[in-house]
Write a protein that holds these residues in place. Sequence first.
Motif, PDB file in Angstrom:
ATOM      1  N   THR A  84       0.865  -1.183   0.000  1.00 33.50           N
ATOM      2  CA  THR A  84       0.000   0.000   0.000  1.00 33.50           C
ATOM      3  C   THR A  84       0.899   1.230   0.000  1.00 33.50           C
ATOM      4  N   SER A  88       0.554   5.557   0.435  1.00 35.58           N
ATOM      5  CA  SER A  88      -0.315   6.689   0.748  1.00 35.58           C
ATOM      6  C   SER A  88       0.556   7.854   1.204  1.00 35.58           C
ATOM      7  N   ARG A  89      -0.050   9.010   1.253  1.00 40.74           N
ATOM      8  CA  ARG A  89       0.678  10.157   1.802  1.00 40.74           C
ATOM      9  C   ARG A  89       0.953   9.863   3.278  1.00 40.74           C
ATOM     10  N   TRP A 117       5.651  10.235   1.123  1.00 40.71           N
ATOM     11  CA  TRP A 117       4.768   9.107   0.844  1.00 40.71           C
ATOM     12  C   TRP A 117       5.245   7.910   1.653  1.00 40.71           C
ATOM     13  N   PHE A 125     -10.239  -1.078   1.909  1.00 43.25           N
ATOM     14  CA  PHE A 125      -9.850  -0.180   0.831  1.00 43.25           C
ATOM     15  C   PHE A 125     -10.177  -0.777  -0.538  1.00 43.25           C
ATOM     16  N   GLN A 168      -4.686   9.506  -3.661  1.00 47.51           N
ATOM     17  CA  GLN A 168      -4.494   9.660  -2.227  1.00 47.51           C
ATOM     18  C   GLN A 168      -3.891   8.402  -1.608  1.00 47.51           C
ATOM     19  N   ARG A 169      -4.250   7.250  -2.191  1.00 49.06           N
ATOM     20  CA  ARG A 169      -3.817   5.969  -1.650  1.00 49.06           C
ATOM     21  C   ARG A 169      -3.847   4.956  -2.775  1.00 49.06           C
TER      22      ARG A 169
END
Length: 133
Positions: A11, A13-14, A22, A79, A98-99
């Motif tokens: 995964t 993401s920020r 990140w 998710f 975003q992800r």
Amino acid sequence: MPVRTFQVWVTISRAPDLPDKWEAFCLDLNVVTYGDSLPHALTMVVEASRMVIEDDLSQGLDPLERRAPQGDWDDLYEFLRTATVARQPSELQEDHVQRAALTLEIAPAARVSESPGADTPEVPRGLTFAECA
């Protein structure tokens, strides 16, 4: 002797606590890395995952016994219920994502190569899911 490959979930993401960074998390190996960009974070987690695999195999250990806690897997499954599918990791654009979650196939002897001036490093191919802004 054929090289064993590992199919892993990652995964990206920020980073919640680090501005402009990140976070990349390989759930199968419980490896977390950070990067200055989405492609950089992906490069870092692939390289770190390869190092973990190589080290574990050299010690006679099974790298997949490092799995992340179940709560992290539950977050991934949740998710995936609403994420959209992208064809390649290179389709992930930082200003829209975003992800993301990816399946990657990693071989211990392989190395990530990054060409000078390239926008997106070479990474193992896999199925990619994304949550867009």
